[in-house]
Design an enzyme around this catalytic site. Structure first.
Site, PDB file in Angstrom:
ATOM      1  N   ARG A 129      31.238  56.134  10.842  1.00 35.18           N
ATOM      2  CA  ARG A 129      32.364  56.357   9.841  1.00 35.18           C
ATOM      3  C   ARG A 129      32.352  58.245  11.016  1.00 35.18           C
ATOM      4  O   ARG A 129      32.379  59.134  10.480  1.00 35.18           O
ATOM      5  CB  ARG A 129      31.653  57.308   8.384  1.00 35.18           C
ATOM      6  CG  ARG A 129      33.017  57.506   7.443  1.00 35.18           C
ATOM      7  CD  ARG A 129      32.550  56.892   6.015  1.00 35.18           C
ATOM      8  NE  ARG A 129      31.803  58.064   5.759  1.00 35.18           N
ATOM      9  CZ  ARG A 129      30.634  57.240   4.312  1.00 35.18           C
ATOM     10  NH1 ARG A 129      30.497  55.984   4.618  1.00 35.18           N
ATOM     11  NH2 ARG A 129      29.286  57.956   4.629  1.00 35.18           N
ATOM     12  N   SER A 130      32.875  57.980  11.693  1.00 35.69           N
ATOM     13  CA  SER A 130      33.133  59.107  12.509  1.00 35.69           C
ATOM     14  C   SER A 130      34.351  59.536  12.042  1.00 35.69           C
ATOM     15  O   SER A 130      34.765  59.013  12.159  1.00 35.69           O
ATOM     16  CB  SER A 130      32.397  59.390  14.397  1.00 35.69           C
ATOM     17  OG  SER A 130      33.378  58.137  14.624  1.00 35.69           O
ATOM     18  N   CYS A 182      43.877  55.895  19.357  1.00 37.84           N
ATOM     19  CA  CYS A 182      43.698  54.655  20.681  1.00 37.84           C
ATOM     20  C   CYS A 182      42.425  53.703  20.211  1.00 37.84           C
ATOM     21  O   CYS A 182      42.733  52.285  19.680  1.00 37.84           O
ATOM     22  CB  CYS A 182      43.295  55.135  21.578  1.00 37.84           C
ATOM     23  SG  CYS A 182      44.586  55.989  22.572  1.00 37.84           S
ATOM     24  N   ASP A 215      27.327  55.183   7.611  1.00 42.65           N
ATOM     25  CA  ASP A 215      26.641  55.605   7.762  1.00 42.65           C
ATOM     26  C   ASP A 215      25.337  55.592   7.989  1.00 42.65           C
ATOM     27  O   ASP A 215      25.154  55.234   6.741  1.00 42.65           O
ATOM     28  CB  ASP A 215      27.151  56.853   8.473  1.00 42.65           C
ATOM     29  CG  ASP A 215      27.704  57.786   7.507  1.00 42.65           C
ATOM     30  OD1 ASP A 215      26.858  57.243   6.520  1.00 42.65           O
ATOM     31  OD2 ASP A 215      28.451  58.581   8.006  1.00 42.65           O
TER      32      ASP A 215
END
Lengths: 319, 319
Positions: A183-184, A148, A206
């Site tokens: 950058r999860s 999402c 990150d």
């Protein structure tokens, strides 16, 4: 100091959500009953509770059924399995974190991919990274579900005309350089991959450094590849990026305005404000938050799941 | 070597001209008789003759009257003055070069600005550089006429969605970096000015060096300013430009493909090919020629002149 004639356009998520909702409303007309979403809340996190309430409200306002199921976290895996087999549930969402450990990953994998509105099932994630856009190749009528928040960012970039519809579908970001700060596994990395798969050169940043996501010269590859950018930092990425997307948690982090390129498009997906107010003196477009778009994407994914369904409750191994 | 999946889109001027012609056709319906254009041919240049023939053909095909006047060059100034006072001529075009000296400039200035389809009258040129877009401020109903070739390039950039219509009118190139190779008084310099006035940062390149045209940080100025870029060359401009526009005369000159940025939009307005064929391995969009658009702009300017007219056959000194 400030731009005298207010060249920066601040765009609120609500206005973008509105045009996406209109599209969802059109889609609803094509199906025979309101799609039903199960929401599993198994923690005491006030943010998760708020997200659940917000889902309920948005569903209600837009002709979707929402059933909130509050369960003990140890029961959640069974509850998900039960919903997988429950024809009443068209889709489901789990409000994370539940265990706040790798066990949450197991929960994600328990959700049947044909009911996964969050787009976190292994097959869906794999499709996304591999730039496989349909569940039913070569027929290609059923689009794969995307996570999402990354999809919300993409819909925002479409709305802002950063996707160039003059170019062919799948290549509409060709020529764009985009910095994504975060950058999860949940947002930053999938987002970088999606943007690169659509043709952009992406600098994914990150604390560990910078990675470059790209389909190569002339978009020669069908999907993105990643390489480490040794010695790079924001000093290198920001001045060459027309789009800057930031989602660093916490209220301490600020994107250094002085490094942002004149006329850049700046989008914040952190719950905190990652951009300083003076970003408006540099940017052409500033989107301070995206939550309202994300929730519409949730409904859009649910609708797509229902539209994908009729001819296949096909088992996942067919993929 | 070559991009395997043909990421570059080659766009022919004819297809762009077509959509502009449709707009011109709509405009024709709003006026009571076909606009009439006088064309003055006073040289033996085969290119000028060809342009005149082409004008005749395009006028005929699109419901405009065209009258070619072949005159001796020493008579031309008087002929223009006579046409200035001839109600039969809605607009006029002179096929340059005539004397191929500064005397041609005098001819340009002899054309009444209200009949000048080429947009070369001093007041029109001044409006363009000053970013004054209307002839009748503050009413702002009569748009100033812009020179044909620069305007053709702009219409092409609009067609290619390089102008971002999500941004406000007058700022739709904000955030774009554009290299224009050629700084002639007829095309290159006015084009650089127009693009910068619309918000772009423009690198204007010729053999004498590079100039930067821009409205300043945050588009703080109402019109562009120019500064010399000491020590700059294509090596500095091209790698940071999303758009490269080249119009160098002669068949010797080639834009070095290796310096062009991945995914750039490349437009050639030279009558020769300024880009090497391998530009298609780098560019997202390549427009090899623009002549067919320029001729439609001529008709569009003529139409605009007629539309501007009814309430004012105002003398030029009113401006």
């Amino acid at each position: 100091m400030a731009a005298q004639n207010g060249a920066c356009k601040t765009v609120l998520a609500g206005s973008i959500a509105k045009s996406l909702l209109a599209e969802v409303q059109e889609g609803l007309k094509t199906i025979d009953r309101p799609p039903r979403l199960y929401g599993f809340l198994a923690n005491k996190d006030p943010a998760a509770r708020m997200y659940a309430d917000w889902t309920a409200k948005t569903c209600k306002e837009n002709g979707f059924d929402f059933i909130l199921k509050e369960v003990e976290r140890e029961d959640l895996e069974d509850e998900i399995r039960s919903a997988n087999n429950d024809d009443d549930a068209d889709g489901m969402i789990v409000y994370y974190p539940v265990f706040d450990s790798t066990r949450d990953r197991t929960l994600q994998w328990t959700v049947n991919m044909y009911k996964d509105v969050e787009g976190l099932s292994p097959q869906l994630i794999s499709n996304m990274y591999q730039n496989i856009r349909f569940l039913d190749p070569p027929t290609n009528l059923k689009k794969s579900i995307l996570p999402c928040t990354p999809l919300a960012v993409i819909k925002i970039l479409e709305h802002l005309h950063i996707y160039n519809t003059f170019l062919d579908y799948g290549k509409r970001l060709f020529g764009r350089r985009i910095t994504v700060i975060n950058r999860s596994e949940v947002v930053g990395r999938p987002l970088a991959a999606l943007l690169a798969n659509d043709g952009a050169e992406v600098y994914s940043v990150d604390v560990t450094g910078v990675q470059h996501f790209s389909r190569g010269s002339g978009l020669r590859n069908q999907k993105h590849e990643v390489r480490d950018m040794e010695g790079w930092g924001l000093e290198q990425c920001l001045p060459i990026s027309e789009v800057v997307i930031s989602g660093v948690p916490g209220d301490k982090y600020k994107v250094p305005t002085n490094l942002i390129r004149e006329g850049a498009v700046c989008i914040n997906f952190s719950s905190e404000k990652n951009f300083n107010p003076d970003v408006k003196e540099k940017a052409s477009i500033y989107v301070p938050a995206i939550g309202k778009v994300t929730i519409v994407i949730l409904l859009r994914n649910l609708l797509r799941i229902v539209q994908n369904r009729p001819s296949t409750n096909a088992p996942a191994q067919e993929e």
